[in-house]
Write a protein that holds these residues in place. Structure first.
Motif, PDB file in Angstrom:
ATOM      1  N   ILE A   1       0.843  -1.191   0.000  1.00  0.00           N
ATOM      2  CA  ILE A   1       0.000   0.000   0.000  1.00  0.00           C
ATOM      3  C   ILE A   1       0.880   1.244   0.000  1.00  0.00           C
ATOM      4  N   SER A   2       0.552   2.156  -0.866  1.00  0.00           N
ATOM      5  CA  SER A   2       1.370   3.351  -1.071  1.00  0.00           C
ATOM      6  C   SER A   2       1.471   4.183   0.197  1.00  0.00           C
ATOM      7  N   GLY A   3       2.689   4.673   0.435  1.00  0.00           N
ATOM      8  CA  GLY A   3       2.919   5.509   1.598  1.00  0.00           C
ATOM      9  C   GLY A   3       3.118   4.737   2.886  1.00  0.00           C
ATOM     10  N   THR A   4       3.411   3.424   2.780  1.00  0.00           N
ATOM     11  CA  THR A   4       3.654   2.604   3.969  1.00  0.00           C
ATOM     12  C   THR A   4       4.971   1.850   3.823  1.00  0.00           C
TER      13      THR A   4
ATOM     14  N   ASN B   1       5.282  -1.198   3.941  1.00  0.00           N
ATOM     15  CA  ASN B   1       5.069  -2.442   3.202  1.00  0.00           C
ATOM     16  C   ASN B   1       5.704  -2.395   1.812  1.00  0.00           C
ATOM     17  N   GLU B   2       5.907  -1.196   1.294  1.00  0.00           N
ATOM     18  CA  GLU B   2       6.548  -1.064  -0.019  1.00  0.00           C
ATOM     19  C   GLU B   2       7.997  -1.564   0.018  1.00  0.00           C
ATOM     20  N   ILE B   3       8.599  -1.549   1.202  1.00  0.00           N
ATOM     21  CA  ILE B   3       9.967  -2.059   1.334  1.00  0.00           C
ATOM     22  C   ILE B   3       9.993  -3.550   1.006  1.00  0.00           C
TER      23      ILE B   3
ATOM     24  N   ARG C   1      12.226   3.495   1.807  1.00  0.00           N
ATOM     25  CA  ARG C   1      11.822   2.637   0.692  1.00  0.00           C
ATOM     26  C   ARG C   1      12.891   2.564  -0.401  1.00  0.00           C
ATOM     27  N   ASN C   2      12.713   1.602  -1.314  1.00  0.00           N
ATOM     28  CA  ASN C   2      13.667   1.358  -2.403  1.00  0.00           C
ATOM     29  C   ASN C   2      12.941   1.223  -3.733  1.00  0.00           C
TER      30      ASN C   2
ATOM     31  N   ASP D   1       3.461  -0.102  -6.003  1.00  0.00           N
ATOM     32  CA  ASP D   1       2.534   0.217  -4.917  1.00  0.00           C
ATOM     33  C   ASP D   1       1.079   0.147  -5.372  1.00  0.00           C
ATOM     34  N   THR D   2       0.193   0.070  -4.410  1.00  0.00           N
ATOM     35  CA  THR D   2      -1.247   0.065  -4.675  1.00  0.00           C
ATOM     36  C   THR D   2      -1.917   1.077  -3.752  1.00  0.00           C
TER      37      THR D   2
END
Length: 550
Positions: free
Chosen positions: A23-26, A28-30, A65-66, A89-90
């Protein structure tokens, strides 16, 4: 053996990507970036050429993030390079309500959906058995799977005379900080390897041009986006003396009424038209209840562009702001005089001198009045606020406008016009450029092949209006961006860094061709399986081959 070339293997990859929360901006993108990197790491080519696979940190990213970059160099001598662009991202999954725990498990989610509770088109698709549902399956993890499969396949081709440079980024759904950090790194790879970038190809899915649109498309460019902000200042009063001031909400209402879905702000190019602007947010600054009217408020808007520059947009918006502010003050005057007649009271109707200012003008007035003390104060605010990861980029810009306004001695009603991130430049193919003309002709060849070989009807559209990171591969309004956008975006160069020179250095044509789905950003988001995992990838390979043959 190629794992992802078959339709089954490709679908399995897409589902695997969907299952990873991003989810974008979290943070979790890592995990999403690490998953993509590890999957590419298993490809024999990258085991033999680990120096061509990168997991790169975003510059000054508060979430750590990367983005992932991978280069497949062909066996031939050409330096021509096609850049593949995607995002990992989503949007959030809150709209999935009771089935939220299955939103990232396409097979389970599709199985659990209640057909009777769905809109008719989604119900028909579910019952057909030809679609799978889930967050990100359409936007855009199937497209990323397409690109990863290309890397796997082309890395094995003995006769591939070209290069594929892949970048997949976080944060596309929010501020596009992923690609803004990635562009300089792409340029570095190009310089280090002495590559010749010829085009950028995204695999975003088809976005319907109208409700119920079931067509498939190839896009020859991407629309731009401006997010203008409007800081409204009224003249406060006690609610029992409402005619002694101008309520800021009245000013904003007059403005919003004139701007929202105003087709005068649609941008038109070669028969294509952007959707009219609409408000993304409105609020006044009053936090606690009292008998005083609100003093300030803010709105910001979504305006899509095909050719309209930041300068032209500001000029049009200034006209609307002047008209709205005059109308609000005139309404107070007319009804003040009417109330005086109705009540017989000696009600004073004030004569206001309204102001319309760009942020750069407001800043200039404050700096002139307070000098270095003001500049130092704003710089210290920027330094403090930019480290606050919980502060949204729009909120940061609003706080800066508000702080500058505090130093301004004008006490009249006003509207301050400014820009807030993200900014997406519009990019399109040009008929007066030879290579662009060849790409336009190639789109026609793709359309013919799809019809002839697969019975699929594909339409050509000049601009992808779903917005995409393709916007950052060319800059057509560079001077306007520097003067009117940078000068009127409070956080420009601070937390929001826009690599103007790096984008100008690339300056390549862009294309978008991707899978077929429906309902992006809705709980009914879905992908058409037979086309998206079989026919579409075959057409993508044809498109890539032909690009290198131009």
């Amino acid at each position: 053996m190629l794992k992802w070339k078959s339709s089954e293997g490709l679908q399995s990859l897409a589902v695997q990507l969907v299952k990873q929360n991003s989810i974008s901006g979290t943070k979790n993108e890592i995990g999403m970036a690490k998953l993509i990197y590890s999957l590419l790491e298993e490809i024999p080519y990258f085991q033999e050429n680990p120096q061509n696979l990168f997991l790169q940190p975003l510059e000054e990213d508060l979430l750590g993030r990367n983005f992932v970059t991978a280069l497949v160099e062909g066996r031939g001598k050409t330096k021509d390079t096609l850049i593949l662009v995607g995002h990992m991202d989503t949007v959030d999954i809150q709209d999935f309500i009771t089935l939220k725990e299955y939103a990232l498990d396409p097979y389970e989610y599709t199985k659990r959906l209640d057909a009777e509770g769905l809109p008719k088109d989604a119900r028909d698709d579910l019952l057909s058995g030809n679609w799978i549902f889930g967050r990100g399956i359409m936007d855009m993890k199937t497209g990323v799977a397409w690109q990863m499969a290309l890397l796997e396949e082309y890395s094995t081709l003995e006769d591939f005379d070209g290069n594929l440079l892949f970048i997949v980024v976080p944060d596309e759904e929010s501020n596009s900080s992923g690609i803004l950090s990635g562009i300089p790194f792409i340029n570095k790879i190009i310089e280090d390897k002495n590559l010749n970038p010829i085009a950028a190809l995204n695999c975003e899915p088809n976005f319907g041009a109208y409700p119920g649109d079931n067509n498939k498309y190839i896009y020859l460019g991407t629309a731009g986006k401006l997010v203008p902000g409007f800081y409204f200042v009224g003249k406060e009063s006690h609610v029992g003396e409402s005619l002694s001031g101008v309520n800021v909400n009245l000013i904003a209402a007059e403005f919003i009424r004139r701007l929202d879905v105003n087709t005068d702000l649609c941008d038109v190019m070669d028969g294509e038209v952007t959707v009219p602007p609409t408000s993304l947010k409105y609020k006044d600054s009053k936090e606690l209840y009292s008998g005083q009217t609100p003093v300030t408020s803010v709105a910001y808007y979504n305006i899509q562009t095909l050719q309209m520059s930041p300068k032209t947009a500001l000029e049009k918006l200034r006209e609307i702001a002047e008209e709205a502010l005059d109308a609000a003050i005139e309404k107070v005057r007319v009804h003040g005089e009417r109330y005086r007649g109705m009540s017989g009271l000696p009600v004073e109707v004030r004569d206001f001198k309204p102001k319309i200012l760009y942020y750069s003008e407001l800043y200039g007035l404050a700096q002139k009045a307070h000098g270095e003390k003001f500049v130092t104060h704003i710089e210290s605010c920027l330094k403090k606020w930019k480290e606050d990861s919980s502060m949204d980029e729009r909120e940061l810009n609003l706080k800066l406008v508000s702080e500058v306004h505090r130093f301004c001695s004008i006490s009249e009603p006003m509207i301050v016009l400014y820009y807030t991130p993200p900014y997406y430049p519009h990019v399109g193919l040009k008929d007066n450029n030879e290579f662009d003309r060849k790409l336009i002709g190639l789109a026609d060849k793709l359309i013919d092949k799809a019809d002839r070989d697969y019975g699929e009807k594909i339409l050509k559209q000049k601009y992808f209006q779903g917005l995409s990171d393709l916007s950052y591969f060319a800059l057509q309004d560079a001077e306007d961006v520097i003067e009117y956008l940078a000068g009127n975006t409070p956080s420009w160069g601070c937390r929001y860094k826009f690599p103007i020179e790096e984008i100008k250095k690339l300056n390549i044509p862009v294309l978008n061709f991707g899978p077929h789905g429906r309902d992006p950003h809705k709980y009914t988001e879905r992908i058409l399986t037979d086309y998206s995992f079989d026919i579409g990838p075959k057409l993508l390979r044809f498109l890539v081959n032909e690009i290198f043959n131009l």
